[in-house]
Design an enzyme around this catalytic site. Structure first.
Site, PDB file in Angstrom:
ATOM      1  N   TYR A  26       0.828  -1.209   0.000  1.00 17.25           N
ATOM      2  CA  TYR A  26       0.000   0.000   0.000  1.00 17.25           C
ATOM      3  C   TYR A  26       0.860   1.255   0.000  1.00 17.25           C
ATOM      4  CZ  TYR A  26      -4.006   2.979   1.046  1.00 17.25           C
ATOM      5  OH  TYR A  26      -4.987   3.932   0.972  1.00 17.25           O
ATOM      6  N   TYR A  45       3.775   5.382  -2.573  1.00 18.92           N
ATOM      7  CA  TYR A  45       4.109   6.682  -1.995  1.00 18.92           C
ATOM      8  C   TYR A  45       5.623   6.832  -1.849  1.00 18.92           C
ATOM      9  CZ  TYR A  45      -0.850   7.085  -0.916  1.00 18.92           C
ATOM     10  OH  TYR A  45      -2.218   7.157  -1.010  1.00 18.92           O
TER      11      TYR A  45
END
Length: 560
Positions: free
Chosen positions: A335, A339
């Site tokens: 996840y 980023y």
């Protein structure tokens, strides 16, 4: 009649926008116009100045410091005079353990150039934000001018690394570029280490049945120069800089962390700071915590993150967001991977989306292509904002030190040191394991009581401005046997001149008199004073614009 479409000292694109604001009477940007003009009138380097003006100012500052030394003959007064010059120019005063070191920095043209460049770049970018040149409609994350300037400086630094050769005591010769590629300065290495650490923490969390929580914390509206949906000027913006926004987020987290400690909550994970499209930072945090503490942690974070301007429209929905990572629906490492990559090199990211949902595509600035991830990195460099930080867990500093230690050095070490050392190594197909390293250190929530720590030895360091003694890492030790040090491999590097001849950097007179007080300081002042003879003292002479805001308004009103 002066052409009011061009304001001396202000970049033409800025000038045109300032005139347009006055012509259309946009109240939301009036404050930005006044602020930009006041900063340009403050006696600092003009916003449209290049490196030549910075070099000129640095030269003048060195002359002024010499003049202070000749005039005052007192180390205290000299340092006070230097501090006054720094305040005028908006840069931090020189630091040091003694007066001679502080003065030596102020006598170095290079020291002034570094400080002036940083101040000028950040002031330029802050004005760009205030005038609306940083948004997905203009220059995403940072202005195009700042992007080009920082890319140029990065290229100059890379060229310097490539042509600078160093040699160690074993006769091995490398360029600084080659050495840099072996460290976490290399984007691929940096991304790989980050993902190794994140996967290790996730493995520990699964082992302990801890839950993963992915938080996003955003600043109040007053920190945002442009609206998220339209990209238009934000009427609530208070001309606050990205660094001020980062300081706000740091203070919020300090209060949250203090509350966690009072409540016995010990989360661990990572924090990523990245920009909104308008340059204002926000934080993503992947935190693991015991399931019985998750609800209390959620309440604490929401409470502190919304204490300032928490009742403004949209605050509850947009300022604090939580995604609970559920078992069986993907991994926490997977996840957060996008980023991490998005903020380093963009590898395997696909479409680069801003926090506001806009897709950012690669662009051309002149004849150079710039990717969205490059713009993020340039943004962090210009504003000096740290992008990644570990929260809790075992320290990465010890992990990196263990990788400097040879196998033979830990043969007789305690089990904790051997386990930690083995976890940090990568041999062929065997990858380093941060989870094993955390276990060896006592667990993810052990705090400062971890088992293996960095050993330090007092070392004499001959720097450019002073010679001093300070504790330097030399290996690791186990807290159960603090006297046994397992030493790391460290090389002494010497810069080579062209032709392969090694040389030491010359020692200045400052390096020979670094103690505070006593005859050494007086001798230093006498040396500086002698060199200062004949230096002409006078006002700072920097070509900058002289039109005040009142004159600007008067010219606009009297335009034909």
């Amino acid at each position: 009649m002066q052409d009011i479409g061009f304001i001396p000292g202000i970049p033409r694109r800025f000038s045109a926008e300032m005139v347009r604001v006055w012509n259309h009477c946009e109240p939301r940007k009036r404050d930005a116009v006044y602020t930009a003009q006041r900063q340009a009138d403050a006696g600092r380097i003009p916003l449209d100045a290049g490196d030549a003006a910075i070099y000129q100012c640095a030269d003048e500052m060195v002359k002024r410091v010499y003049a202070y030394a000749a005039k005052y003959q007192s180390n205290t007064l000299i340092v006070d005079g230097i501090a006054m010059l720094c305040r005028q120019l908006g840069i931090a005063a020189p630091q040091g353990n003694a007066y001679p070191e502080m003065v030596a920095r102020a006598l170095d043209r290079g020291w002034w150039i570094r400080g002036l460049r940083k101040e000028h770049a950040r002031r330029f970018e802050n004005v760009a934000i205030q005038l609306g040149f940083v948004s997905y409609k203009a220059g995403v994350y940072l202005s195009n001018e700042s992007a080009v300037r920082q890319m140029k400086r990065n290229a100059e630094n890379a060229a310097l690394l490539a042509k600078t050769q160093v040699q160690n005591e074993n006769g091995q010769i490398y360029t600084l570029e080659e050495l840099s590629k072996t460290s976490v300065s290399n984007n691929a290495n940096r991304r790989g280490e980050m993902m190794t650490r994140i996967r290790g923490m996730e493995e520990i969390a699964k082992e302990l049945s801890h839950v993963g929580m992915f938080w996003t914390i955003t600043c109040p509206s007053k920190f945002h120069g442009s609206l998220a949906k339209s990209g238009e000027s934000n009427p609530k913006y208070q001309n606050l800089s990205p660094r001020e926004a980062q300081d706000y987020l740091c203070k919020v987290w300090q209060r949250i962390r203090a509350k966690f400690k009072r409540c016995g909550i010990a989360p661990y994970g990572f924090r990523i700071a990245e920009p909104h499209h308008d340059g204002c930072p926000h934080w993503h945090m992947l935190l693991f915590v015991a399931p019985e503490q998750a609800q209390a942690m959620e309440q604490i974070i929401r409470d502190y993150a919304l204490r300032e301007d928490g009742t403004e429209a949209g605050a509850a929905e947009n300022r604090v967001k939580l995604v609970k990572i559920e078992a069986g629906k993907g991994s926490a490492a997977g996840y957060i991977a996008k980023y991490v990559a998005k903020n380093i090199d963009g590898a395997h990211v696909g479409d680069h989306k801003t926090a506001d949902g806009w897709i950012v595509a690669p662009d051309m600035l002149g004849n150079q292509e710039i990717t969205p991830s490059q713009r993020v990195t340039l943004w962090s460099q210009v504003h000096g904002i740290r992008q990644f930080q570990q929260i809790g867990g075992a320290p990465v500093s010890v992990w990196r030190e263990l990788r400097r230690i040879k196998y033979d050095a830990v043969l007789q070490a305690p089990a904790a040191v051997k386990q930690a050392w083995s976890a940090a190594q990568r041999n062929g197909e065997s990858l380093a394991c941060f989870a094993d390293y955390i276990r060896a250190q006592g667990g993810a929530t052990v705090g400062r009581g971890y088992a293996v720590k960095i050993a330090r030895r007092d070392t004499e360091v001959t720097g450019k401005y002073a010679t001093y003694t300070e504790p330097k890492p030399c290996g690791v030790y186990c807290v159960s046997q603090p006297d046994a040090v397992y030493e790391s491999i460290r090389y002494q590097w010497t810069v080579l001149k062209k032709g392969g001849v090694a040389f030491d950097l010359p020692r200045t007179g400052v390096n020979n008199c670094t103690q505070s007080g006593g005859p050494d300081v007086q001798e230093f002042i006498e040396k500086v004073s002698e060199r200062a003879k004949g230096v002409r003292s006078g006002a700072i002479k920097i070509q900058c614009h002289s039109q005040t805001i009142e004159e600007f308004v008067r010219d606009w009103k009297n335009r034909k």
